[in-house]
Design an enzyme around this catalytic site. Structure first.
Site, PDB file in Angstrom:
ATOM      1  CE  LYS A 264      -3.094   2.652   3.106  1.00 39.16           C
ATOM      2  NZ  LYS A 264      -3.908   2.648   4.349  1.00 39.16           N
ATOM      3  CG  ASP A 269      -5.510   7.882   4.722  1.00 35.83           C
ATOM      4  OD1 ASP A 269      -6.499   8.462   4.210  1.00 35.83           O
ATOM      5  OD2 ASP A 269      -5.605   6.859   5.437  1.00 35.83           O
ATOM      6  CE  LYS A 276      -6.392   8.726   8.173  1.00 36.81           C
ATOM      7  NZ  LYS A 276      -6.882   7.629   9.023  1.00 36.81           N
ATOM      8  CG  ASP A 287      -1.796   5.347   4.906  1.00 32.73           C
ATOM      9  OD1 ASP A 287      -1.582   4.334   5.585  1.00 32.73           O
ATOM     10  OD2 ASP A 287      -2.914   5.637   4.442  1.00 32.73           O
ATOM     11  CG  ASP A 346      -9.679   7.278   7.083  1.00 33.78           C
ATOM     12  OD1 ASP A 346      -8.654   7.249   6.372  1.00 33.78           O
ATOM     13  OD2 ASP A 346      -9.663   7.518   8.312  1.00 33.78           O
ATOM     14  CD  GLU A 348      -6.667   5.053   2.706  1.00 39.22           C
ATOM     15  OE1 GLU A 348      -7.609   5.106   3.525  1.00 39.22           O
ATOM     16  OE2 GLU A 348      -5.477   4.938   3.063  1.00 39.22           O
ATOM     17  NE  ARG A 350     -10.391  -1.514   4.690  1.00 37.98           N
ATOM     18  CZ  ARG A 350     -10.821  -1.689   5.926  1.00 37.98           C
ATOM     19  NH1 ARG A 350     -11.930  -2.372   6.151  1.00 37.98           N
ATOM     20  NH2 ARG A 350     -10.152  -1.195   6.942  1.00 37.98           N
TER      21      ARG A 350
HETATM   22  N1  BES Z   1      -4.014   4.659   7.009  1.00 35.90           N
HETATM   23  C1  BES Z   1      -5.070   4.318   7.885  1.00 35.90           C
HETATM   24  C2  BES Z   1      -4.640   3.358   8.982  1.00 35.90           C
HETATM   25  C3  BES Z   1      -3.624   3.870   9.958  1.00 35.90           C
HETATM   26  C4  BES Z   1      -4.038   4.343  11.181  1.00 35.90           C
HETATM   27  C5  BES Z   1      -2.293   3.814   9.684  1.00 35.90           C
HETATM   28  C6  BES Z   1      -3.108   4.783  12.088  1.00 35.90           C
HETATM   29  C7  BES Z   1      -1.352   4.255  10.590  1.00 35.90           C
HETATM   30  C8  BES Z   1      -1.773   4.744  11.802  1.00 35.90           C
HETATM   31  C9  BES Z   1      -6.215   3.669   7.118  1.00 35.90           C
HETATM   32  O1  BES Z   1      -6.357   4.064   5.818  1.00 35.90           O
HETATM   33  C10 BES Z   1      -7.465   4.001   7.850  1.00 35.90           C
HETATM   34  O2  BES Z   1      -7.759   5.146   7.955  1.00 35.90           O
HETATM   35  N2  BES Z   1      -8.153   2.991   8.360  1.00 35.90           N
HETATM   36  C11 BES Z   1      -9.356   3.187   9.082  1.00 35.90           C
HETATM   37  C12 BES Z   1     -10.332   2.139   8.640  1.00 35.90           C
HETATM   38  C13 BES Z   1     -11.728   2.357   9.166  1.00 35.90           C
HETATM   39  C14 BES Z   1     -12.340   3.582   8.545  1.00 35.90           C
HETATM   40  C15 BES Z   1     -12.548   1.128   8.861  1.00 35.90           C
HETATM   41  C16 BES Z   1      -9.056   3.033  10.566  1.00 35.90           C
HETATM   42  O3  BES Z   1      -8.280   2.159  10.919  1.00 35.90           O
HETATM   43  O4  BES Z   1      -9.561   3.824  11.343  1.00 35.90           O
HETATM   44 ZN    ZN Z   2      -4.584   4.728   4.867  1.00 33.26          ZN
HETATM   45 ZN    ZN Z   3      -7.518   5.837   5.619  1.00 32.78          ZN
END
Ligand code: BES
Ligand code: ZN
Ligand code: ZN
Length: 495
Positions: A264, A269, A276, A287, A346, A348, A350
């Site tokens: 990824k 992000d 966020k 990210d 968010d 994204e 996956r």
């Molecule tokens: N890039 C984030 C995950 C992340 C969080 C990486 C903290 C590093 C530190 C990812 O894209 C994300 O935002 N995931 C969400 C998914 C949710 C919306 C189902 C998350 O984990 O909150």
């Molecule tokens: Zn992300």
């Molecule tokens: Zn995200």
């Protein structure tokens, strides 16, 4: 950092510091440590008797102008209990020594291994630990000091091991420098590393390493109908890229597996329309850590030459809330033809991985490993201690975990039960991009990717909480860690 084998006996070797290590309850001071103690008139034994030198893990004891040694300083690093000690602990011992000494004006180090640890694996661990420890995140500081260690000589090794030892040192260097290559990319702010800039950095790396590379631009991505990736990228003015890097062995065995490495690379992000919070959002420059991990693994493999072909596929994009951004509730059609209801923009990572793993299979990959900073939920489960390792079939995951152990990287197997599949069913499309119901966020994320992997043997590494260290460690600067590269390289070399 120059690294060589020391040709002189350790006591005569000129250096700013001689480094060796002491075990907890090592009161007998046998072997080289006994020699040093005697040369110093029993000073080590007396420090041990007053409780100043205990050998506890990573305890540091620095002695100046040690008698009987040509070195200007002697640094003793605690190695912990001997029964718990593994050769891979030498990485942290050597790394801790480097970080301690570089702030004290030391430029030349002699590292003396003790009688039990004098094989190639020990040499490789010391080299890796030192090069990784010497990396700093200060590229953009105009007042940065040059505190790097100039040279290291390895002492105590049996010269009779010859070529094996030289190869181990070279392998250690290649792997550690690749790890630092990834860390440099991960550190880059998003204005210095857009998807296009990441693609040019990958091109430069591939050229230098002798790897084939192809960059898919937005037109090619559209032609390939990568709808899930395009859905994420459309919120940004920066166009996406898919970076494809190939390693082909000289004499490929017919019918050999083809390993796909998918990473990824969201260069920033924001969360998109599901934006966020501002707090800590600057960290979302990392990210793209999964993509950097796979580029670094390819860089190392180009030099270490596994017997199987390896193809890296890295989808790179920003996740921005621009006027054309996808919106919660939108339905996207992935390259595989599956339809996805985007519940949360968010989630994204996956989405872009869905198209990347599918494309990797189209390119002929018969096994897949993906690495991604995928979920905050993995931090809830494993803190910043373990990488979350998912995979099917279970035996394939177990084999990967053996490599992680050999590489000294902590990874923990996470469940892939069918109940998680239920949680990503959508009312209006084939699947949704977040889990319904409470909890299990890391597992529903993994299941989403699996929808595009099907029955291909597959490992998913959620590195969201381990890719970046908020606090420095004695053996590692704060910031990007370069986690998972060593395990992936070890695994590819054993396939
Ligand atoms: N890039 C984030 C995950 C992340 C969080 C990486 C903290 C590093 C530190 C990812 O894209 C994300 O935002 N995931 C969400 C998914 C949710 C919306 C189902 C998350 O984990 O909150
Ligand atoms: Zn992300
Ligand atoms: Zn995200």
């Amino acid at each position: 950092m120059e690294i060589q084998l020391e040709s002189q006996p350790y006591s005569n070797a000129q250096s700013d510091a001689l480094v060796t290590y002491v075990f907890d309850k090592d009161d007998k001071f046998d072997g080289v440590l006994g020699e040093i103690d005697r040369a110093m008139g029993g000073r080590l034994a007396s420090l041990a008797s007053t409780g100043e030198l205990t050998g506890k893990s990573l305890e540091l004891t620095l002695l100046h102008f040690p008698e009987g040694l040509a070195a200007k300083k002697l640094l003793l690093v605690g190695a912990g209990k001997p029964e718990k000690f593994r050769v891979s602990d030498l990485r942290r011992i050597a790394g801790t020594a480097v970080r301690h000494l570089k702030t004290r004006g030391v430029k030349k180090i002699v590292f003396l291994t003790r009688e039990g640890e004098r094989g190639p694996a020990a040499a490789q661990a010391v080299v890796e630990g030192m090069i990784v420890a010497d990396f700093e995140s200060d590229k953009y500081r105009t007042d940065r000091k040059n505190r790097q260690i100039e040279s290291v000589a390895l002492s105590g090794f049996d010269g009779g091991l010859g070529a094996d030892l030289t190869a181990a040192i070279e392998n250690g260097r290649v792997i550690a420098e690749s790890q630092n290559f990834a860390r440099d990319l991960i550190n880059e702010p998003s204005n210095k590393l857009t998807p296009r800039m990441l693609a040019s950095r990958a091109e430069a790396m591939a050229k230098e390493a002798g790897l084939a590379i192809e960059i898919l631009d937005e037109r090619k991505i559209t032609d390939l109908k990568m709808g899930a990736l395009i859905g994420v990228a459309q919120g940004s003015v920066e166009p996406p890229r898919v970076i494809v890097v190939r390693y082909t062995p000289e004499n490929p065995k017919p019918g050999a597996p083809v390993l796909g490495l998918v990473g990824k690379a969201v260069t920033f992000d924001t969360g998109g329309i599901s934006i966020k919070p501002a707090n800590n959002m600057e960290k979302m420059k990392y990210d793209m850590g999964g993509g950097a991990t796979m580029l670094a693994a390819m860089r190392a493999l180009a030099k270490l030459k596994p017997s199987i072909p390896v193809i890296a596929v890295i989808p790179a994009t920003e996740n921005m809330p621009g006027g054309r951004a996808q919106k919660p509730g939108d339905v996207q059609v992935a390259m595989s033809g599956k339809t996805i209801e985007v519940i949360n923009t968010d989630a994204e990572g996956r989405l872009i991985l869905a198209d990347a793993v599918y494309y990797a299979r189209q390119l002929g990959c018969t096994e897949l490993i993906d690495a991604a900073t995928l979920t905050g939920a993995i931090e809830v489960a494993l803190a910043n201690v373990h990488v979350g390792a998912f995979g099917t079939p279970r035996e394939y995951l177990d084999r990967f975990l053996e490599s992680a152990k050999a590489a000294g990287e902590k990874m923990w197997p996470m469940p892939m039960d069918e109940e998680y599949e239920e949680m990503i069913k959508s009312n209006i499309a084939d699947i949704r991009n977040t889990g319904s119901g409470k909890g299990g966020g890391a597992s529903t994320g993994a299941w989403f990717i699996k929808e595009f992997v099907d029955d291909t043997p597959w490992i998913h590494l959620d590195i969201a909480s381990t890719c970046w260290a908020d606090d420095g460690r004695p053996w590692l600067a704060k910031g990007p860690t370069g986690i998972a590269i060593r395990s992936i390289v070890d695994f590819a070399l054993k396939e």
